[in-house]
Design a protein around this motif. Sequence first.
Motif, PDB file in Angstrom:
ATOM      1  N   ALA A  46       0.816  -1.096  -0.084  1.00  0.00           N
ATOM      2  CA  ALA A  46       0.065   0.022  -0.141  1.00  0.00           C
ATOM      3  C   ALA A  46       0.984   1.357  -0.033  1.00  0.00           C
ATOM      4  CB  ALA A  46      -1.129  -0.156   1.390  1.00  0.00           C
ATOM      5  N   HIS A  47       1.880   1.132   0.808  1.00  0.00           N
ATOM      6  CA  HIS A  47       2.636   2.374   0.846  1.00  0.00           C
ATOM      7  C   HIS A  47       3.691   2.641  -0.636  1.00  0.00           C
ATOM      8  CE1 HIS A  47       5.903   5.131   2.452  1.00  0.00           C
ATOM      9  NE2 HIS A  47       6.948   4.299   1.969  1.00  0.00           N
ATOM     10  N   HIS A  48       3.571   1.780  -1.458  1.00  0.00           N
ATOM     11  CA  HIS A  48       4.249   1.853  -2.752  1.00  0.00           C
ATOM     12  C   HIS A  48       3.269   1.733  -3.918  1.00  0.00           C
ATOM     13  CE1 HIS A  48       8.624   0.800  -2.232  1.00  0.00           C
ATOM     14  NE2 HIS A  48       8.124   0.388  -0.930  1.00  0.00           N
ATOM     15  N   ALA A  49       2.045   2.115  -3.694  1.00  0.00           N
ATOM     16  CA  ALA A  49       1.050   2.241  -4.604  1.00  0.00           C
ATOM     17  C   ALA A  49       1.197   3.589  -5.297  1.00  0.00           C
ATOM     18  CB  ALA A  49      -0.291   2.307  -3.903  1.00  0.00           C
ATOM     19  N   ASP A  50       0.709   3.716  -6.434  1.00  0.00           N
ATOM     20  CA  ASP A  50       0.688   5.096  -7.156  1.00  0.00           C
ATOM     21  C   ASP A  50      -0.235   5.927  -6.944  1.00  0.00           C
ATOM     22  OD1 ASP A  50      -1.117   3.812  -8.794  1.00  0.00           O
ATOM     23  OD2 ASP A  50       0.155   3.945 -10.585  1.00  0.00           O
ATOM     24  N   THR A  51      -1.265   5.681  -6.241  1.00  0.00           N
ATOM     25  CA  THR A  51      -2.467   6.208  -5.972  1.00  0.00           C
ATOM     26  C   THR A  51      -3.114   5.980  -4.587  1.00  0.00           C
ATOM     27  OG1 THR A  51      -4.639   7.316  -6.760  1.00  0.00           O
ATOM     28  CG2 THR A  51      -4.063   5.001  -7.239  1.00  0.00           C
ATOM     29  N   SER A  52      -3.910   6.935  -3.935  1.00  0.00           N
ATOM     30  CA  SER A  52      -4.673   6.810  -2.837  1.00  0.00           C
ATOM     31  C   SER A  52      -6.127   6.671  -3.001  1.00  0.00           C
ATOM     32  CB  SER A  52      -4.291   7.372  -1.565  1.00  0.00           C
ATOM     33  OG  SER A  52      -4.391   8.811  -1.900  1.00  0.00           O
ATOM     34  N   ASP A  53      -6.518   6.892  -4.273  1.00  0.00           N
ATOM     35  CA  ASP A  53      -7.792   7.177  -4.611  1.00  0.00           C
ATOM     36  C   ASP A  53      -8.774   6.063  -4.549  1.00  0.00           C
ATOM     37  OD1 ASP A  53      -7.010   9.736  -5.053  1.00  0.00           O
ATOM     38  OD2 ASP A  53      -7.025   9.469  -7.209  1.00  0.00           O
ATOM     39  N   TYR A  81       1.763   0.397  -8.993  1.00  0.00           N
ATOM     40  CA  TYR A  81       2.602   0.848  -8.253  1.00  0.00           C
ATOM     41  C   TYR A  81       3.473   1.846  -8.889  1.00  0.00           C
ATOM     42  CZ  TYR A  81       1.548  -3.597  -5.814  1.00  0.00           C
ATOM     43  OH  TYR A  81       0.942  -4.686  -5.088  1.00  0.00           O
ATOM     44  N   GLY A  82       4.284   2.589  -7.991  1.00  0.00           N
ATOM     45  CA  GLY A  82       5.347   3.374  -8.667  1.00  0.00           C
ATOM     46  C   GLY A  82       5.020   4.751  -8.185  1.00  0.00           C
ATOM     47  N   ILE A  83       5.311   5.866  -8.915  1.00  0.00           N
ATOM     48  CA  ILE A  83       5.005   7.259  -8.855  1.00  0.00           C
ATOM     49  C   ILE A  83       4.572   7.704 -10.178  1.00  0.00           C
ATOM     50  CG2 ILE A  83       6.451   7.873  -6.997  1.00  0.00           C
ATOM     51  CD1 ILE A  83       8.506   8.849  -8.689  1.00  0.00           C
ATOM     52  N   LYS A  84       3.676   8.570 -10.338  1.00  0.00           N
ATOM     53  CA  LYS A  84       3.037   9.315 -11.635  1.00  0.00           C
ATOM     54  C   LYS A  84       4.011   9.801 -12.327  1.00  0.00           C
ATOM     55  CE  LYS A  84      -1.160   7.897 -10.807  1.00  0.00           C
ATOM     56  NZ  LYS A  84      -2.092   6.744 -11.277  1.00  0.00           N
ATOM     57  N   GLU A  86       4.581  18.600  -9.678  1.00  0.00           N
ATOM     58  CA  GLU A  86       3.434  19.286  -9.172  1.00  0.00           C
ATOM     59  C   GLU A  86       2.493  18.237  -8.890  1.00  0.00           C
ATOM     60  OE1 GLU A  86       1.952  22.167 -11.808  1.00  0.00           O
ATOM     61  OE2 GLU A  86       3.765  23.667 -11.376  1.00  0.00           O
ATOM     62  N   ASP A  87       2.334  16.987  -9.780  1.00  0.00           N
ATOM     63  CA  ASP A  87       1.595  15.904  -9.423  1.00  0.00           C
ATOM     64  C   ASP A  87       1.685  14.838  -8.625  1.00  0.00           C
ATOM     65  OD1 ASP A  87       3.315  14.947 -11.199  1.00  0.00           O
ATOM     66  OD2 ASP A  87       1.666  14.150 -12.371  1.00  0.00           O
ATOM     67  N   GLU A  88       3.007  14.990  -7.953  1.00  0.00           N
ATOM     68  CA  GLU A  88       3.714  14.195  -7.086  1.00  0.00           C
ATOM     69  C   GLU A  88       2.656  13.945  -5.910  1.00  0.00           C
ATOM     70  OE1 GLU A  88       4.829  11.206  -6.047  1.00  0.00           O
ATOM     71  OE2 GLU A  88       6.181  11.755  -7.449  1.00  0.00           O
ATOM     72  N   PRO A  89       2.156  13.033  -5.498  1.00  0.00           N
ATOM     73  CA  PRO A  89       1.345  12.939  -4.411  1.00  0.00           C
ATOM     74  C   PRO A  89       1.784  12.500  -3.225  1.00  0.00           C
ATOM     75  CG  PRO A  89       0.931  10.745  -5.644  1.00  0.00           C
ATOM     76  CD  PRO A  89       2.038  11.874  -6.367  1.00  0.00           C
ATOM     77  N   ALA A  90       2.940  12.016  -3.034  1.00  0.00           N
ATOM     78  CA  ALA A  90       3.684  11.476  -2.001  1.00  0.00           C
ATOM     79  C   ALA A  90       4.024  12.356  -1.027  1.00  0.00           C
ATOM     80  CB  ALA A  90       4.826  10.606  -2.302  1.00  0.00           C
TER      81      ALA A  90
END
Length: 300
Positions: free
Chosen positions: A209-216, A250-253, A287-291
Amino acid sequence: MIMFFEALFKNLSTWGLPTLVLLLGLVEFSLGLYKKHWNRNEILLDIACFTIPKLVVRPLVAYFGLKVLPLVFPGYKDAFEWVPFWWGFLILCVADDLTQYWYHRLHHEIPFLWRFHRTHHSAPYMGMSMASRQNIIYTLFFSQTYVTTTLVYLGLGYPALFVKGIKSIITTLAHSSIPWDKPLYERRWLHPVAWVLERLISTPATHHAHHADTSDDGVGYYKGNFGNMFFLWDILFGTGLITRQYPASYGIKSYQQEEWYAQFLWPILKSRKEGSELAPNGPMVQEDEPALLPSTPQPA
């Protein structure tokens, strides 16, 4: 076979852990769990992050540490040898794993530090190789190597090496793409075991869950679940989310498949990908980095 695994666990601090990781990696690879994500760039990055700290950084820190410590703390060699094993274990859990929790958490909450930890989250897959996938600067300031070396000098070497081995197993299995904890959630009679285990240590469900690319989706939670060996710290500090589910991706957008050497050696070497956080004059955070967005701690 039994004798092999007995020898493996007795030698976790030397050849045992790399062998265990290699075996786990072979299982993951043979099952196709990396799918099409593991290209040449990802392979080179994972190999560099796995081998260089183990073959260069940690041996050098241990060697020079045991040379310097007698000068800094003369007369304290084996000073705590009298401490019982389990007290040494508890001391290390606090001195190492709790400090690592905060070290990890701060790299998510402070924009300047994020780029040193970004490499660990860049891969669009999970696997045992992710456990050691870190920027070299992040690794150099990692507490475990220095704490272990210091405790060995002070006479707590046995519990320090024991915890190091156990912790390496837990973190490797938590990053693995094999959901070994899933049977605990599917069988009702195992739910009490699952309830305790997932609140005590990191498991695939909580750490993936910590490595997911979204929390939506309500499953991914890159804003928490920072625990390494112990998930207990997330419970205590209100940063844990337990869903018993696994993220879809997973990952980052903002990942641009930055060159492996840039991800491993930034800011010594930088990426040629325009606009990347690892490029010259690149933003600290996309700017779109959610972490790094503000978040409200979720109950476990």
